[in-house]
Scaffold this motif. Structure first.
Motif, PDB file in Angstrom:
ATOM      1  N   VAL A  77       8.053 -10.456 -13.118  1.00  0.00           N
ATOM      2  CA  VAL A  77       7.776 -10.351 -11.686  1.00  0.00           C
ATOM      3  C   VAL A  77       6.524 -11.148 -11.335  1.00  0.00           C
ATOM      4  O   VAL A  77       5.595 -11.256 -12.126  1.00  0.00           O
ATOM      5  CB  VAL A  77       7.607  -8.882 -11.241  1.00  0.00           C
ATOM      6  CG1 VAL A  77       8.893  -8.109 -11.479  1.00  0.00           C
ATOM      7  CG2 VAL A  77       6.435  -8.217 -11.949  1.00  0.00           C
ATOM      8  N   THR A  78       6.515 -11.701 -10.124  1.00  0.00           N
ATOM      9  CA  THR A  78       5.345 -12.431  -9.639  1.00  0.00           C
ATOM     10  C   THR A  78       4.808 -11.833  -8.343  1.00  0.00           C
ATOM     11  O   THR A  78       3.879 -12.374  -7.745  1.00  0.00           O
ATOM     12  CB  THR A  78       5.687 -13.917  -9.406  1.00  0.00           C
ATOM     13  OG1 THR A  78       6.829 -14.013  -8.548  1.00  0.00           O
ATOM     14  CG2 THR A  78       5.993 -14.620 -10.722  1.00  0.00           C
ATOM     15  N   ASP A  79       5.397 -10.733  -7.917  1.00  0.00           N
ATOM     16  CA  ASP A  79       4.905 -10.008  -6.749  1.00  0.00           C
ATOM     17  C   ASP A  79       4.286  -8.695  -7.210  1.00  0.00           C
ATOM     18  O   ASP A  79       4.780  -8.071  -8.164  1.00  0.00           O
ATOM     19  CB  ASP A  79       6.039  -9.721  -5.760  1.00  0.00           C
ATOM     20  CG  ASP A  79       6.542 -10.979  -5.080  1.00  0.00           C
ATOM     21  OD1 ASP A  79       5.713 -11.854  -4.763  1.00  0.00           O
ATOM     22  OD2 ASP A  79       7.769 -11.101  -4.881  1.00  0.00           O
ATOM     23  N   PRO A  80       3.219  -8.246  -6.533  1.00  0.00           N
ATOM     24  CA  PRO A  80       2.566  -6.997  -6.944  1.00  0.00           C
ATOM     25  C   PRO A  80       3.451  -5.785  -6.699  1.00  0.00           C
ATOM     26  O   PRO A  80       4.341  -5.801  -5.846  1.00  0.00           O
ATOM     27  CB  PRO A  80       1.308  -6.958  -6.068  1.00  0.00           C
ATOM     28  CG  PRO A  80       1.642  -7.800  -4.876  1.00  0.00           C
ATOM     29  CD  PRO A  80       2.549  -8.880  -5.387  1.00  0.00           C
ATOM     30  N   ILE A  81       3.196  -4.744  -7.480  1.00  0.00           N
ATOM     31  CA  ILE A  81       3.878  -3.459  -7.320  1.00  0.00           C
ATOM     32  C   ILE A  81       2.799  -2.427  -7.041  1.00  0.00           C
ATOM     33  O   ILE A  81       1.801  -2.366  -7.765  1.00  0.00           O
ATOM     34  CB  ILE A  81       4.673  -3.093  -8.589  1.00  0.00           C
ATOM     35  CG1 ILE A  81       5.767  -4.135  -8.844  1.00  0.00           C
ATOM     36  CG2 ILE A  81       5.282  -1.702  -8.470  1.00  0.00           C
ATOM     37  CD1 ILE A  81       6.514  -3.928 -10.145  1.00  0.00           C
ATOM     38  N   PRO A  82       2.962  -1.620  -6.004  1.00  0.00           N
ATOM     39  CA  PRO A  82       1.901  -0.670  -5.636  1.00  0.00           C
ATOM     40  C   PRO A  82       1.561   0.292  -6.770  1.00  0.00           C
ATOM     41  O   PRO A  82       2.436   0.761  -7.496  1.00  0.00           O
ATOM     42  CB  PRO A  82       2.499   0.086  -4.445  1.00  0.00           C
ATOM     43  CG  PRO A  82       3.573  -0.805  -3.918  1.00  0.00           C
ATOM     44  CD  PRO A  82       4.120  -1.543  -5.098  1.00  0.00           C
ATOM     45  N   ALA A  83       0.284   0.565  -6.927  1.00  0.00           N
ATOM     46  CA  ALA A  83      -0.176   1.549  -7.899  1.00  0.00           C
ATOM     47  C   ALA A  83      -0.130   2.941  -7.289  1.00  0.00           C
ATOM     48  O   ALA A  83      -0.090   3.107  -6.067  1.00  0.00           O
ATOM     49  CB  ALA A  83      -1.601   1.219  -8.334  1.00  0.00           C
ATOM     50  N   GLY A  84      -0.135   3.949  -8.165  1.00  0.00           N
ATOM     51  CA  GLY A  84      -0.251   5.330  -7.707  1.00  0.00           C
ATOM     52  C   GLY A  84       1.038   6.022  -7.342  1.00  0.00           C
ATOM     53  O   GLY A  84       1.025   7.208  -6.972  1.00  0.00           O
ATOM     54  N   LEU A  85       2.165   5.321  -7.443  1.00  0.00           N
ATOM     55  CA  LEU A  85       3.452   5.942  -7.134  1.00  0.00           C
ATOM     56  C   LEU A  85       3.995   6.665  -8.361  1.00  0.00           C
ATOM     57  O   LEU A  85       3.614   6.359  -9.491  1.00  0.00           O
ATOM     58  CB  LEU A  85       4.456   4.871  -6.695  1.00  0.00           C
ATOM     59  CG  LEU A  85       4.106   4.072  -5.434  1.00  0.00           C
ATOM     60  CD1 LEU A  85       5.147   2.978  -5.219  1.00  0.00           C
ATOM     61  CD2 LEU A  85       4.004   4.981  -4.222  1.00  0.00           C
ATOM     62  N   PRO A  86       4.903   7.618  -8.176  1.00  0.00           N
ATOM     63  CA  PRO A  86       5.552   8.240  -9.336  1.00  0.00           C
ATOM     64  C   PRO A  86       6.239   7.177 -10.180  1.00  0.00           C
ATOM     65  O   PRO A  86       6.750   6.180  -9.655  1.00  0.00           O
ATOM     66  CB  PRO A  86       6.563   9.197  -8.705  1.00  0.00           C
ATOM     67  CG  PRO A  86       6.005   9.498  -7.357  1.00  0.00           C
ATOM     68  CD  PRO A  86       5.344   8.230  -6.902  1.00  0.00           C
ATOM     69  N   VAL A  87       6.255   7.385 -11.485  1.00  0.00           N
ATOM     70  CA  VAL A  87       6.805   6.362 -12.373  1.00  0.00           C
ATOM     71  C   VAL A  87       8.277   6.104 -12.085  1.00  0.00           C
ATOM     72  O   VAL A  87       8.748   4.960 -12.179  1.00  0.00           O
ATOM     73  CB  VAL A  87       6.585   6.744 -13.854  1.00  0.00           C
ATOM     74  CG1 VAL A  87       7.424   7.933 -14.257  1.00  0.00           C
ATOM     75  CG2 VAL A  87       6.863   5.543 -14.756  1.00  0.00           C
ATOM     76  N   ARG A  88       9.028   7.135 -11.719  1.00  0.00           N
ATOM     77  CA  ARG A  88      10.452   6.925 -11.404  1.00  0.00           C
ATOM     78  C   ARG A  88      10.619   5.959 -10.230  1.00  0.00           C
ATOM     79  O   ARG A  88      11.479   5.069 -10.261  1.00  0.00           O
ATOM     80  CB  ARG A  88      11.123   8.259 -11.093  1.00  0.00           C
ATOM     81  CG  ARG A  88      11.197   9.222 -12.268  1.00  0.00           C
ATOM     82  CD  ARG A  88      11.799  10.555 -11.838  1.00  0.00           C
ATOM     83  NE  ARG A  88      11.735  11.548 -12.881  1.00  0.00           N
ATOM     84  CZ  ARG A  88      12.632  11.697 -13.842  1.00  0.00           C
ATOM     85  NH1 ARG A  88      13.684  10.904 -13.872  1.00  0.00           N
ATOM     86  NH2 ARG A  88      12.490  12.631 -14.775  1.00  0.00           N
ATOM     87  N   LYS A  89       9.807   6.143  -9.199  1.00  0.00           N
ATOM     88  CA  LYS A  89       9.893   5.265  -8.037  1.00  0.00           C
ATOM     89  C   LYS A  89       9.439   3.857  -8.407  1.00  0.00           C
ATOM     90  O   LYS A  89      10.021   2.860  -7.955  1.00  0.00           O
ATOM     91  CB  LYS A  89       9.043   5.813  -6.896  1.00  0.00           C
ATOM     92  CG  LYS A  89       9.187   5.020  -5.602  1.00  0.00           C
ATOM     93  CD  LYS A  89       8.513   5.720  -4.433  1.00  0.00           C
ATOM     94  CE  LYS A  89       8.745   4.948  -3.135  1.00  0.00           C
ATOM     95  NZ  LYS A  89       8.124   5.643  -1.970  1.00  0.00           N
ATOM     96  N   THR A  90       8.411   3.766  -9.227  1.00  0.00           N
ATOM     97  CA  THR A  90       7.907   2.458  -9.656  1.00  0.00           C
ATOM     98  C   THR A  90       8.968   1.701 -10.449  1.00  0.00           C
ATOM     99  O   THR A  90       9.161   0.500 -10.267  1.00  0.00           O
ATOM    100  CB  THR A  90       6.641   2.630 -10.511  1.00  0.00           C
ATOM    101  OG1 THR A  90       5.690   3.426  -9.797  1.00  0.00           O
ATOM    102  CG2 THR A  90       6.016   1.282 -10.819  1.00  0.00           C
ATOM    103  N   ILE A  91       9.668   2.412 -11.320  1.00  0.00           N
ATOM    104  CA  ILE A  91      10.748   1.792 -12.095  1.00  0.00           C
ATOM    105  C   ILE A  91      11.846   1.285 -11.173  1.00  0.00           C
ATOM    106  O   ILE A  91      12.379   0.180 -11.352  1.00  0.00           O
ATOM    107  CB  ILE A  91      11.310   2.787 -13.126  1.00  0.00           C
ATOM    108  CG1 ILE A  91      10.271   3.031 -14.236  1.00  0.00           C
ATOM    109  CG2 ILE A  91      12.622   2.274 -13.725  1.00  0.00           C
ATOM    110  CD1 ILE A  91      10.639   4.153 -15.179  1.00  0.00           C
ATOM    111  N   ALA A  92      12.185   2.078 -10.155  1.00  0.00           N
ATOM    112  CA  ALA A  92      13.226   1.672  -9.204  1.00  0.00           C
ATOM    113  C   ALA A  92      12.813   0.405  -8.455  1.00  0.00           C
ATOM    114  O   ALA A  92      13.630  -0.508  -8.243  1.00  0.00           O
ATOM    115  CB  ALA A  92      13.493   2.808  -8.218  1.00  0.00           C
ATOM    116  N   ILE A  93      11.548   0.320  -8.068  1.00  0.00           N
ATOM    117  CA  ILE A  93      11.042  -0.875  -7.390  1.00  0.00           C
ATOM    118  C   ILE A  93      11.123  -2.079  -8.322  1.00  0.00           C
ATOM    119  O   ILE A  93      11.570  -3.165  -7.929  1.00  0.00           O
ATOM    120  CB  ILE A  93       9.590  -0.657  -6.931  1.00  0.00           C
ATOM    121  CG1 ILE A  93       9.538   0.392  -5.817  1.00  0.00           C
ATOM    122  CG2 ILE A  93       8.969  -1.976  -6.448  1.00  0.00           C
ATOM    123  CD1 ILE A  93       8.132   0.814  -5.443  1.00  0.00           C
TER     124      ILE A  93
END
Length: 225
Positions: A77-93
């Motif tokens: 990935v070359t776009d940022p992913i927000p910090a502080g989210l639940p890991v399940r949601k982060t994985i989905a993103i």
């Protein structure tokens, strides 16, 4: 073909990284790595910068995201992913972005290991970092490797280097062509063999203390005076 890769590296763009992108790449060239992943904490700036460098080493862009439960590596990935989210949601993103998700140091008590807070964490990701070079004893690595094998998850090795000297201390042999897309697909398919050697304890301790001090400075502004 077989590529020797270090899939977990931090640069000075990371809040606790100590080395420039150029020095990281030069070290990778010197020790004969075929590919490296730039995975700075909560930023892709270093990865983007690395992609613009002239080198024979394949640059895999990535990020180490600070999720609510702990750290998550996302490669490709070359776009940022927000910090502080639940890991399940982060994985989905990450999956929507086409990234490969990897649990780094999942059982390291002082390293924000997701596996310590979420029992089924290893089942949610594409791969597991079974060998991380920044450890004091190997118990956490062995547990990660054992559970990954039980679940049929691909295992990768990463140096987790915060200084250029330790690039390559953790590595992964990957059966892939020298393209980012091929490497990512090979990881998903389990065409990996992980290995690791320990970062010197003195260095690990120094870097950990420095990181702790920086966190305290951010939380307590008066410490900077």
């Amino acid at each position: 073909m077989t590529l020797r890769c270090d899939l977990h590296i931090h640069t000075s763009y990371s809040r606790d990284g100590e080395s420039r992108v150029e020095d990281i790449i030069r070290r990778a060239e010197e020790i004969g790595l075929d590919a490296i992943a730039i995975t700075d904490h909560d930023t892709v700036t270093g990865a983007r910068y690395a992609l613009g460098q002239k080198t024979k080493v394949l640059i895999i862009p990535g990020i180490e995201v600070s999720t609510k439960e702990g750290h998550l590596l996302v490669l490709g990935v070359t776009d940022p992913i927000p910090a502080g989210l639940p890991v399940r949601k982060t994985i989905a993103i990450a999956e929507k972005m086409g990234g490969v998700t990897i649990l780094p140091h999942p059982f390291h008590m002082w390293r924000h290991g997701v596996g310590l807070k979420l029992k089924d964490a290893l089942e949610l990701v594409d791969a597991v970092e079974a060998f991380n070079s920044r450890y004091i004893v190997g118990t956490a690595n062995r547990k990660a490797a054992r559970l990954a094998r039980r679940l049929g998850k691909p295992c990768i090795g990463g140096s987790d280097a915060h200084h250029w000297r330790y690039v390559g201390y953790g590595s992964t042999l990957i059966d892939a062509e020298p393209t980012v897309e091929s490497v990512l697909e090979a990881i998903r398919s389990g065409k990996t063999i992980a290995s690791c050697r320990m970062t010197p304890l003195r260095t690990y301790t120094r870097q950990s203390l420095r990181s702790t001090w920086r966190r305290l400075q951010r939380r307590i502004p008066n410490l900077r005076r």
